[in-house]
Write a protein that holds these residues in place. Structure first.
Motif, mmCIF file in Angstrom:
data_model
loop_
_atom_site.group_PDB
_atom_site.id
_atom_site.type_symbol
_atom_site.label_atom_id
_atom_site.label_comp_id
_atom_site.label_asym_id
_atom_site.label_seq_id
_atom_site.Cartn_x
_atom_site.Cartn_y
_atom_site.Cartn_z
ATOM 1 N N ARG A 19 -6.224 -2.121 -5.108
ATOM 2 C CA ARG A 19 -6.351 -0.664 -5.161
ATOM 3 C C ARG A 19 -4.992 0.025 -5.158
ATOM 4 N NH1 ARG A 19 -9.396 -0.960 -0.358
ATOM 5 N NH2 ARG A 19 -10.872 -2.564 -0.853
ATOM 6 N N ALA A 20 -3.957 -0.685 -4.743
ATOM 7 C CA ALA A 20 -2.645 -0.068 -4.572
ATOM 8 C C ALA A 20 -1.730 -0.247 -5.779
ATOM 9 C CB ALA A 20 -1.966 -0.642 -3.327
ATOM 10 N N VAL A 21 -1.928 -1.311 -6.541
ATOM 11 C CA VAL A 21 -1.048 -1.576 -7.682
ATOM 12 C C VAL A 21 -1.851 -1.508 -8.977
ATOM 13 C CG1 VAL A 21 0.480 -3.010 -6.286
ATOM 14 C CG2 VAL A 21 -1.310 -4.094 -7.625
ATOM 15 N N GLY A 65 2.787 1.147 -3.554
ATOM 16 C CA GLY A 65 1.784 1.345 -4.591
ATOM 17 C C GLY A 65 2.351 1.455 -5.983
ATOM 18 N N ARG A 66 1.900 2.467 -6.682
ATOM 19 C CA ARG A 66 2.310 2.671 -8.073
ATOM 20 C C ARG A 66 3.470 3.654 -8.190
ATOM 21 N NH1 ARG A 66 -3.515 2.419 -11.042
ATOM 22 N NH2 ARG A 66 -4.512 1.265 -9.405
ATOM 23 N N TRP A 96 -4.461 -4.896 -2.188
ATOM 24 C CA TRP A 96 -3.485 -4.738 -3.261
ATOM 25 C C TRP A 96 -4.124 -4.285 -4.561
ATOM 26 C CZ3 TRP A 96 -0.662 -10.086 -2.616
ATOM 27 C CH2 TRP A 96 -0.143 -10.167 -1.307
ATOM 28 N N GLN A 141 0.833 -1.208 0.000
ATOM 29 C CA GLN A 141 0.000 0.000 0.000
ATOM 30 C C GLN A 141 0.864 1.252 0.000
ATOM 31 O OE1 GLN A 141 -2.633 -0.483 3.329
ATOM 32 N NE2 GLN A 141 -4.075 -1.710 2.160
#
Length: 135
Positions: A59-61, A22-23, A57, A19
């Motif tokens: 939503r995070a990646v 993330g990206r 995950w 989280q």
């Protein structure tokens, strides 16, 4: 397998790191973290890992990382699949915007589930997702 209690703690820590990262960080770091998730899953912590992947995950990646994780999970897992496993994988594939031809492993899984959809008691919404993924 001997340290099943630690697997939950490791999964929580891994989720926090994913989280946080993330990206915003390079692909290699996220891929390595997702590989660690696969290791936890392979050690027998299957559904808790998939639930965290779905609820956190995803939503995070990005979609490509989700698809990578899902493909790796399917490389580890083998039939017979439980209904809960099937539902989690379908939701991950949906979140990853997966389509036919993305991966032979994914294509084989989708086809098997489509053929056995009555056995898994899949609802119309899930069958629609399967149809969409298999286009």
């Amino acid at each position: 397998r001997r340290h099943i209690g630690l697997q939950g703690a490791i999964l929580e820590a891994l989720s926090a790191i994913i989280q946080f990262v993330g990206r915003s960080h390079g692909d290699d770091l996220v891929t390595s973290l997702l590989d660690t998730g696969c290791d936890i899953l392979a050690a027998g912590h299957v559904m808790p890992t998939l639930v965290v992947a779905l609820n956190s995950w995803s939503r995070a990646v990005g979609p490509s990382h989700l698809l990578y994780f899902t493909n790796e999970v399917l490389e580890i897992a083998a039939p017979p699949y439980s209904r809960d496993f099937v539902m989690a994988i379908i939701r991950l594939l949906e979140s990853a915007n997966s389509r036919r031809g993305t991966s032979k492993t994914v294509d084989d899984f989708v086809e098997e589930v489509r053929l056995r959809r009555r056995e898994f008691a899949l609802g119309l919404d899930v069958v629609s997702v399967l149809d969409f993924i298999s286009r």
